[in-house]
Design a protein around this motif. Structure first.
Motif, mmCIF file in Angstrom:
data_model
loop_
_atom_site.group_PDB
_atom_site.id
_atom_site.type_symbol
_atom_site.label_atom_id
_atom_site.label_comp_id
_atom_site.label_asym_id
_atom_site.label_seq_id
_atom_site.Cartn_x
_atom_site.Cartn_y
_atom_site.Cartn_z
ATOM 1 N N ARG A 94 0.841 -1.251 0.115
ATOM 2 C CA ARG A 94 -0.033 0.055 0.089
ATOM 3 C C ARG A 94 0.874 1.216 0.095
ATOM 4 O O ARG A 94 1.893 1.455 0.547
ATOM 5 C CB ARG A 94 -0.947 0.039 1.093
ATOM 6 N N ASN A 116 -6.905 -4.556 0.466
ATOM 7 C CA ASN A 116 -5.909 -3.189 0.286
ATOM 8 C C ASN A 116 -4.806 -3.596 -0.457
ATOM 9 O O ASN A 116 -3.715 -2.723 -0.472
ATOM 10 C CB ASN A 116 -5.835 -2.336 1.341
ATOM 11 N N CYS A 123 -3.245 -0.665 -2.894
ATOM 12 C CA CYS A 123 -3.934 0.425 -2.650
ATOM 13 C C CYS A 123 -3.099 1.730 -2.815
ATOM 14 O O CYS A 123 -2.109 1.765 -2.046
ATOM 15 C CB CYS A 123 -4.849 0.175 -1.372
ATOM 16 N N GLY A 163 -10.598 -3.448 -1.699
ATOM 17 C CA GLY A 163 -9.546 -2.387 -1.622
ATOM 18 C C GLY A 163 -8.326 -2.683 -2.860
ATOM 19 O O GLY A 163 -7.362 -2.123 -2.755
#
Length: 543
Positions: free
Chosen positions: A437, A456, A459, A478
């Protein structure tokens, strides 16, 4: 008869004494000045303003009859006195994972210290994620405070919500309550019947005034302060025996019986590793060309020290590193662990100087490995197969990493490493939540064997253009959110429906989301860069 200049010259060095004389010769007339500066180190320049202020100490009282909680309320805080373990640890709920105070792990703290907890009235509106560049006295750092005063007097510490994410978090507001609101120092003294320094001129960072003495320290761990040749615990200065003892960061090594003492009370993998390395060996202290002490075992340098701080480390016999290995160390810039195969959690947790690391035989790494090490740029781990949570999180200087054998990766893998551009994971099968991320330097990634990916994934990687996941069949919410520059996406085995038959929200915020999804089964490039990435990274590390 020896003058005070001569006494301090012998005690702190000629440079220290001459600096005082050149700045203000009257400092030598301060009563017991030799005792005050005994543990102040060998550099007087940072202390001059403070020492001058000692010539004419005047304590001004502003609000001795006000209750400290009332003053804190005027400053925007809800405050209470922690006189039980439950009250002491209640604020833990406001701390981010990995940033909790060491106070919460000390069941005796409230018995030794008066603890006043101050929590901003709008604390729930002050979010950790909104402060990407933490500063000790910013709105988040000062939104949850603990003012801790030694019940026997002579010591105060104001602790920060960031904890060790920022410099000297236990000296927030320079540990001067009047910097929170005027009059709070005197109110605390009057209400709790304790005394602590109320000097308007504050000591610089890495100095503390304890028992009427200035102490220069390298580390503070659990309210124990460690200098080059002494440590401070419960308001008392303890000097090591320099003839047979050696300070190593926040450990004391007895060179004769090879016992290692840790006054702060925490277990640390460094202790067992050092004992294994020096077992049955002759120890010796030498001084190198830089003037640094070196610890030798059977004639070989294993540690280099810069005024008590571990600067380099070379262990050739240790095979296992236990949890919390040098977790508070900040100065280590060179490390060699040639035979280590397993590494526990919180390895070099807050180190700030290490730029490269090669661990040729390590196979298993637990959580929080090299967490928040901002300078490290290259990592080569050729044998690692399993990696725990929070691996290399918040390492803003990391640009290259090779993990050619890793198969299982925990949560928050390489989270928030903004400069990383090359990743080599040819054998990875399972990746946890929040992986990669906010890695703004990453533009292309190919994970040829990964099958499952947590929440995520990738992300907010706003620059990524190509993602190849030929074996992935399971992703979570995500997935690839906020990546509007993505042009090529290959995941032929991925279904848009979850286990219950509901359609997943994939690429909904991407301008070409439908097209990316429709073409997911069409390979866009051959994965021919991995070998080059591997060779480039490998060539930059020692085997």
């Amino acid at each position: 008869m020896k003058t005070m200049f001569d006494i301090i010259k012998k005690q702190n060095g000629e440079h220290f004494a001459k600096t005082i004389r050149a700045y203000d010769n009257g400092i030598f007339d301060i009563p017991n000045i030799d005792k005050i500066v005994k543990y102040a180190g060998r550099e007087a320049e940072p202390l001059m303003n403070y020492l001058v202020s000692l010539k004419d100490v005047k304590i001004e009282e502003h609000a001795v009859h006000q209750h400290p909680h009332d003053l804190l309320e005027r400053a925007g805080y809800n405050a209470y006195y922690a006189d039980t373990l439950e009250k002491q640890n209640w604020p833990k709920q406001f701390y981010a994972p990995g940033e909790e105070l060491c106070t919460f792990r000390d069941p005796e703290r409230y018995k030794k210290y008066h603890i006043v907890v101050a929590i901003k009235k709008n604390v729930k509106d002050i979010k950790r994620e909104n402060f990407s560049n933490p500063q000790r006295e910013d709105e988040y750092g000062t939104s949850v405070l603990q003012i801790q005063m030694l019940k026997s007097g002579g010591f105060i510490s104001i602790k920060n919500r960031y904890n060790h994410t920022v410099e000297n978090p236990d000296n927030t507001f320079n540990s001067n309550p009047d910097n929170i609101i005027l009059g709070l120092s005197d109110a605390l003294k009057h209400h709790y019947h304790v005394d602590f320094s109320s000097q308007k001129v504050q000591l610089p960072e890495n100095y503390v005034f304890i028992d009427n003495q200035i102490v220069n320290y390298n580390y503070e761990v659990n309210n124990v302060y460690f200098g080059e040749n002494c440590y401070v615990q419960n308001g008392e200065v303890h000097e090591i025996d320099k003839q047979k003892e050696l300070m190593l960061d926040y450990f004391i090594l007895n060179l004769q019986d090879k016992n290692i003492k840790n006054p702060n009370g925490e277990k640390d993998g460094f202790m067992t590793a050092l004992q294994e390395e020096i077992k049955d060996k002759k120890l010796q202290i030498t001084v190198n060309q830089q003037g640094n002490k070196c610890l030798q075992a059977d004639g070989k340098n294993i540690l280099e020290l810069d005024h008590g701080k571990i600067k380099s480390l070379h262990f050739d016999n240790v095979k296992k590193i236990d949890d919390k290995f040098l977790q508070y160390n900040e100065e280590l810039s060179e490390i060699s662990l040639s035979q280590v195969t397993n590494i526990g959690s919180r390895f070099l947790y807050w180190n700030k100087k290490l730029s490269e690391i090669s661990l040729p035989k390590v196979r298993d790494i637990k959580r929080n490995f090299l967490f928040h090490n901002k300078k490290i740029s290259k990592v080569y781990l050729p044998q690692v197969t399993n990696i725990g949570d929070n691996f290399l999180c918040y390492n803003e200087g990391l640009s290259e990493i090779a993990l050619p054998q890793v198969t299982n990766i925990g949560d928050n893998f390489l989270c928030c490493n903004i400069d990383i551009s090359n990743i080599f994971l040819p054998q990875a099968i399972c990746i946890g939540e929040e992986a990669l991320r906010e890695n703004k330097g990453l533009t292309k990634i190919s994970l040829p064997k990964v099958e499952e990916i947590g929440y995520n994934f990738l992300c907010s990687n706003k620059e990524i253009t190509e993602v190849s996941l030929p074996q992935v069949w399971s992703v979570c919410s995500g997935f690839l959110e906020c990546n509007k520059k993505l042009q090529h996406f290959y995941a032929p085995k991925l279904s848009r429906e979850d286990d219950d038959g509901y359609e997943k929200d994939l690429f909904s915020n991407h301008p070409n989301g439908d097209k990316l999804w429709e073409n997911r089964d069409k390979p866009f490039t051959k994965d021919n860069n991995n070998f080059k990435i591997m060779q480039d990274i490998k060539s930059n590390h020692r085997e």
